[in-house]
Design a protein around this motif. Structure first.
Motif, PDB file in Angstrom:
ATOM      1  N   ALA A  52     -13.509   2.896   2.369  1.00  0.00           N
ATOM      2  CA  ALA A  52     -13.361   2.317   3.466  1.00  0.00           C
ATOM      3  C   ALA A  52     -14.769   0.755   3.426  1.00  0.00           C
ATOM      4  N   ALA A  53     -14.957   0.709   2.659  1.00  0.00           N
ATOM      5  CA  ALA A  53     -15.726  -0.760   2.812  1.00  0.00           C
ATOM      6  C   ALA A  53     -14.940  -2.107   2.322  1.00  0.00           C
ATOM      7  N   VAL A  74       3.212 -10.059   7.930  1.00  0.00           N
ATOM      8  CA  VAL A  74       2.438  -9.218   6.458  1.00  0.00           C
ATOM      9  C   VAL A  74       1.773  -8.211   6.727  1.00  0.00           C
ATOM     10  N   LEU A  75       1.756  -7.301   6.010  1.00  0.00           N
ATOM     11  CA  LEU A  75       1.571  -5.947   5.738  1.00  0.00           C
ATOM     12  C   LEU A  75       0.031  -5.889   4.358  1.00  0.00           C
ATOM     13  N   LEU A  76      -0.631  -5.522   4.621  1.00  0.00           N
ATOM     14  CA  LEU A  76      -2.088  -5.304   4.066  1.00  0.00           C
ATOM     15  C   LEU A  76      -2.145  -4.477   2.827  1.00  0.00           C
ATOM     16  N   GLY A  77      -2.280  -4.419   1.644  1.00  0.00           N
ATOM     17  CA  GLY A  77      -1.751  -3.467   0.773  1.00  0.00           C
ATOM     18  C   GLY A  77      -2.920  -3.527  -0.388  1.00  0.00           C
ATOM     19  N   ALA A  78      -2.726  -3.454  -1.581  1.00  0.00           N
ATOM     20  CA  ALA A  78      -4.108  -3.585  -2.348  1.00  0.00           C
ATOM     21  C   ALA A  78      -3.265  -3.776  -3.754  1.00  0.00           C
ATOM     22  N   LYS A  94      -5.155   5.068   1.116  1.00  0.00           N
ATOM     23  CA  LYS A  94      -5.531   4.811   1.903  1.00  0.00           C
ATOM     24  C   LYS A  94      -5.256   3.171   1.487  1.00  0.00           C
ATOM     25  N   LEU A  95      -5.274   2.919   0.469  1.00  0.00           N
ATOM     26  CA  LEU A  95      -4.764   1.510  -0.351  1.00  0.00           C
ATOM     27  C   LEU A  95      -3.355   1.373  -0.275  1.00  0.00           C
ATOM     28  N   LEU A 129       1.843   9.678  -3.451  1.00  0.00           N
ATOM     29  CA  LEU A 129       2.278   8.016  -3.380  1.00  0.00           C
ATOM     30  C   LEU A 129       3.714   7.867  -4.682  1.00  0.00           C
ATOM     31  N   LYS A 130       4.338   6.777  -4.284  1.00  0.00           N
ATOM     32  CA  LYS A 130       5.200   6.480  -4.777  1.00  0.00           C
ATOM     33  C   LYS A 130       4.290   5.337  -5.438  1.00  0.00           C
ATOM     34  N   VAL A 131       4.229   5.011  -6.945  1.00  0.00           N
ATOM     35  CA  VAL A 131       3.162   4.334  -7.780  1.00  0.00           C
ATOM     36  C   VAL A 131       4.070   2.714  -8.066  1.00  0.00           C
TER      37      VAL A 131
END
Length: 224
Positions: A52-53, A74-78, A94-95, A129-131
């Motif tokens: 969350a932080a 733009v999509l926000l991933g990590a 959520k990442l 999830l798909k890695v």
């Protein structure tokens, strides 16, 4: 064209230093033909208070450049570092890239160990999830041939940095991936405007348009 791996968000990691650099990097991407960007700032669980932080920090960085980019999509991933216990981290799902089941994971730069595969499997199974494994070609000097084959057999999406096609050793693996697998995605892994700049001009010289199109289709393939 879709940029799957880059560090354009200002001041959040070792990528763009400020909003001006972010805008210049995106402008360069636009001039090289990019239509959609997935921003993937580094996420290290041992450095962050919580997911969350991190998400709050990531959003704050994006707000500095929102509405002022040459590529507005733009999509926000990590780029999530694989660490011991990462699959047990609350809210790790959520990442993932918004609207998809894709999550970009980065293997450690050291010898391969069984626990890494276990973390990859657990994230896939527990969170559905798909890695996507970041820059798989960078591990040639760390993994044995058998260990590398194990990584390729994980059924993950294999992310390839564009610069791999300019390296004799890495190019062999990159070409093998695009010829033998259908699950691959390209990215510049851009961090700045100099030694790690956006380099889609390089990829377009080395790879046929229909191969790049396969990469572009990965988002839709793993959409929710």
């Amino acid at each position: 064209m879709t940029e799957y791996h880059c560090h354009i968000l200002p001041g959040i990691d070792d990528g763009a230093e400020n909003a001006e650099m972010s805008r210049s990097m995106v402008q360069m991407m636009q001039e090289q033909g990019i239509d959609r960007i997935i921003a993937t700032p580094h996420f290290y669980a041992h450095r962050e208070k919580s997911v969350a932080a991190f998400l709050e920090k990531r959003q704050a960085a994006y707000e500095q450049i929102r509405g002022s980019l040459a590529v507005p999509d733009v999509l926000l991933g990590a780029e999530v570092a694989i660490e011991h216990g990462i699959s047990e981290l609350p809210d790790i799902e959520k990442l993932a890239i918004p609207g998809t089941r894709l999550i970009l994971l980065e293997l450690p730069y050291r010898g391969y160990a069984k626990w890494m595969s276990e973390e990859i499997y657990n994230i896939s199974a527990e969170f559905h999830l798909k890695v996507m494994l970041a820059h798989v070609h960078r591990y040639l000097e760390y993994y044995t041939k058998d260990e590398l084959e194990g990584i390729l057999s994980t059924k993950a999406v294999l992310q390839i940095n564009n610069e791999a096609f300019a390296s004799w050793s890495e190019k062999r693996l990159a070409k093998r991936i695009v010829s033998e697998f259908s699950r691959f995605a390209f990215g510049s892994d851009a961090h700045n405007l100099t030694d790690r700049r956006p380099n889609w001009d390089l990829l377009k010289k080395k790879v046929k348009p229909e191969i790049i199109a396969q990469s572009d289709g990965i988002l839709a393939r793993y959409a929710l």
